[in-house]
Design a protein around this motif. Structure first.
Motif, PDB file in Angstrom:
ATOM      1  N   ASN A 101      34.163  43.098  41.755  1.00 45.88           N
ATOM      2  CA  ASN A 101      33.123  43.495  40.601  1.00 45.88           C
ATOM      3  C   ASN A 101      33.859  41.943  39.880  1.00 45.88           C
ATOM      4  O   ASN A 101      33.281  42.170  38.785  1.00 45.88           O
ATOM      5  CB  ASN A 101      33.531  44.667  39.762  1.00 45.88           C
ATOM      6  N   SER A 102      33.934  40.418  40.262  1.00 41.54           N
ATOM      7  CA  SER A 102      34.137  40.310  38.835  1.00 41.54           C
ATOM      8  C   SER A 102      33.795  38.614  39.124  1.00 41.54           C
ATOM      9  O   SER A 102      32.647  38.353  39.948  1.00 41.54           O
ATOM     10  CB  SER A 102      36.096  39.644  39.110  1.00 41.54           C
ATOM     11  N   HIS A 103      33.508  38.111  38.379  1.00 41.40           N
ATOM     12  CA  HIS A 103      32.353  36.999  38.131  1.00 41.40           C
ATOM     13  C   HIS A 103      32.689  35.573  39.137  1.00 41.40           C
ATOM     14  O   HIS A 103      34.630  35.926  39.112  1.00 41.40           O
ATOM     15  CB  HIS A 103      31.777  36.498  37.080  1.00 41.40           C
ATOM     16  N   VAL A 104      31.889  34.770  39.214  1.00 39.34           N
ATOM     17  CA  VAL A 104      33.079  33.902  39.515  1.00 39.34           C
ATOM     18  C   VAL A 104      34.096  33.140  39.927  1.00 39.34           C
ATOM     19  O   VAL A 104      34.681  32.911  40.552  1.00 39.34           O
ATOM     20  CB  VAL A 104      31.229  33.030  39.955  1.00 39.34           C
ATOM     21  N   ILE A 105      34.121  32.788  37.895  1.00 40.95           N
ATOM     22  CA  ILE A 105      35.335  31.590  38.176  1.00 40.95           C
ATOM     23  C   ILE A 105      36.570  32.854  38.329  1.00 40.95           C
ATOM     24  O   ILE A 105      37.316  32.073  38.479  1.00 40.95           O
ATOM     25  CB  ILE A 105      34.971  31.147  36.357  1.00 40.95           C
ATOM     26  N   PRO A 106      36.634  33.928  37.698  1.00 43.42           N
ATOM     27  CA  PRO A 106      37.981  34.409  38.075  1.00 43.42           C
ATOM     28  C   PRO A 106      37.974  34.755  39.645  1.00 43.42           C
ATOM     29  O   PRO A 106      39.301  34.976  39.270  1.00 43.42           O
ATOM     30  CB  PRO A 106      38.150  36.136  36.758  1.00 43.42           C
ATOM     31  N   ALA A 107      37.044  35.252  40.406  1.00 43.78           N
ATOM     32  CA  ALA A 107      36.977  35.250  42.114  1.00 43.78           C
ATOM     33  C   ALA A 107      37.939  34.349  41.948  1.00 43.78           C
ATOM     34  O   ALA A 107      38.568  34.191  43.462  1.00 43.78           O
ATOM     35  CB  ALA A 107      35.706  36.076  42.300  1.00 43.78           C
ATOM     36  N   LEU A 108      37.454  33.101  41.813  1.00 43.95           N
ATOM     37  CA  LEU A 108      38.306  32.100  42.355  1.00 43.95           C
ATOM     38  C   LEU A 108      39.385  31.750  41.979  1.00 43.95           C
ATOM     39  O   LEU A 108      40.050  31.501  42.924  1.00 43.95           O
ATOM     40  CB  LEU A 108      37.196  30.814  42.486  1.00 43.95           C
ATOM     41  N   ILE A 109      39.706  32.430  40.834  1.00 41.82           N
ATOM     42  CA  ILE A 109      40.931  31.729  40.360  1.00 41.82           C
ATOM     43  C   ILE A 109      41.919  32.977  41.089  1.00 41.82           C
ATOM     44  O   ILE A 109      43.162  32.322  41.610  1.00 41.82           O
ATOM     45  CB  ILE A 109      41.097  31.718  39.052  1.00 41.82           C
ATOM     46  N   ARG A 110      41.579  33.927  41.124  1.00 43.26           N
ATOM     47  CA  ARG A 110      42.213  34.932  42.069  1.00 43.26           C
ATOM     48  C   ARG A 110      42.469  34.375  43.149  1.00 43.26           C
ATOM     49  O   ARG A 110      44.178  34.746  44.259  1.00 43.26           O
ATOM     50  CB  ARG A 110      41.570  36.729  41.623  1.00 43.26           C
ATOM     51  N   ARG A 111      41.406  34.202  43.518  1.00 48.12           N
ATOM     52  CA  ARG A 111      40.949  33.754  45.171  1.00 48.12           C
ATOM     53  C   ARG A 111      42.226  32.987  45.545  1.00 48.12           C
ATOM     54  O   ARG A 111      43.378  32.685  46.374  1.00 48.12           O
ATOM     55  CB  ARG A 111      40.409  33.075  46.057  1.00 48.12           C
ATOM     56  N   PHE A 112      42.059  31.323  44.708  1.00 44.91           N
ATOM     57  CA  PHE A 112      42.730  30.334  44.989  1.00 44.91           C
ATOM     58  C   PHE A 112      44.397  30.647  44.742  1.00 44.91           C
ATOM     59  O   PHE A 112      45.681  30.106  45.418  1.00 44.91           O
ATOM     60  CB  PHE A 112      42.327  28.934  44.275  1.00 44.91           C
TER      61      PHE A 112
END
Length: 177
Positions: free
Chosen positions: A32-43
């Motif tokens: 349930n995060s927004h795009v930037i924190p989601a991408l940071i975590r994923r990368f």
């Protein structure tokens, strides 16, 4: 609401409307995060696991505007400190909010590529077009705020770098699920 209080009680409340915000203390939850924190975590996780690819929802073509939270705070203080005459001259009744953003957008693909660079991810980016893209473009008109003498100072890349640094330093206690 601010305008109503101002009229009814003689106050000087002001309303600012931010674009998409990001920065330290964001929500890095995988669901349930927004795009930037989601991408940071994923990368970050893909880098740690030496994953060959990272899947990103959508085509990568939608355009979004992002503002670092430090710039949002600075803009809010700037608007708050404007003298009443200057503020009134730049606004209108029933339209007194001030948009706060950078006035610059990027594609989700560009955002993903920059986030990969910041996190050191070297693998492949895969865009899953079966997932929704959302609105094609979200960009605020920040001309009123510029006229009032304020512009954002944090570039997207430097903001991503500082947010990623915060994430790494706080990964154990960050909101991640």
């Amino acid at each position: 609401l601010c305008e109503s209080y101002n009229r009814q009680y003689g106050r000087d409340y002001r309303s600012v409307m931010p674009t998409n915000l990001y920065g330290p203390n964001d929500n890095f939850h995988p669901d349930n995060s927004h795009v930037i924190p989601a991408l940071i975590r994923r990368f970050h996780e893909a880098t740690k696991k030496s994953a060959d690819e990272v899947v990103i929802w959508g085509s990568g073509t939608p355009m979004r505007e992002f503002l670092h939270v430090d710039d949002m705070a600075a803009a809010s203080i700037h608007v708050m400190q404007l003298d009443n005459q200057t503020y009134q001259a730049a606004t209108q009744p029933m339209l007194s909010h001030i948009n706060v953003g950078t006035g610059v957008d990027c594609t989700i693909r560009e955002l993903a590529e920059t986030t990969a660079k910041v996190t050191g991810y070297q693998g492949k980016l895969v865009f899953d077009s079966s997932k929704p893209d959302g609105t094609p473009r979200k960009l605020m008109d920040v001309s009123r705020l510029k006229t009032l003498g304020w512009t954002a100072s944090t570039t997207l890349e430097s903001g991503l770098e500082s947010t990623y640094q915060w994430f790494k330093e706080n990964a154990e206690t960050a909101r991640m699920g």
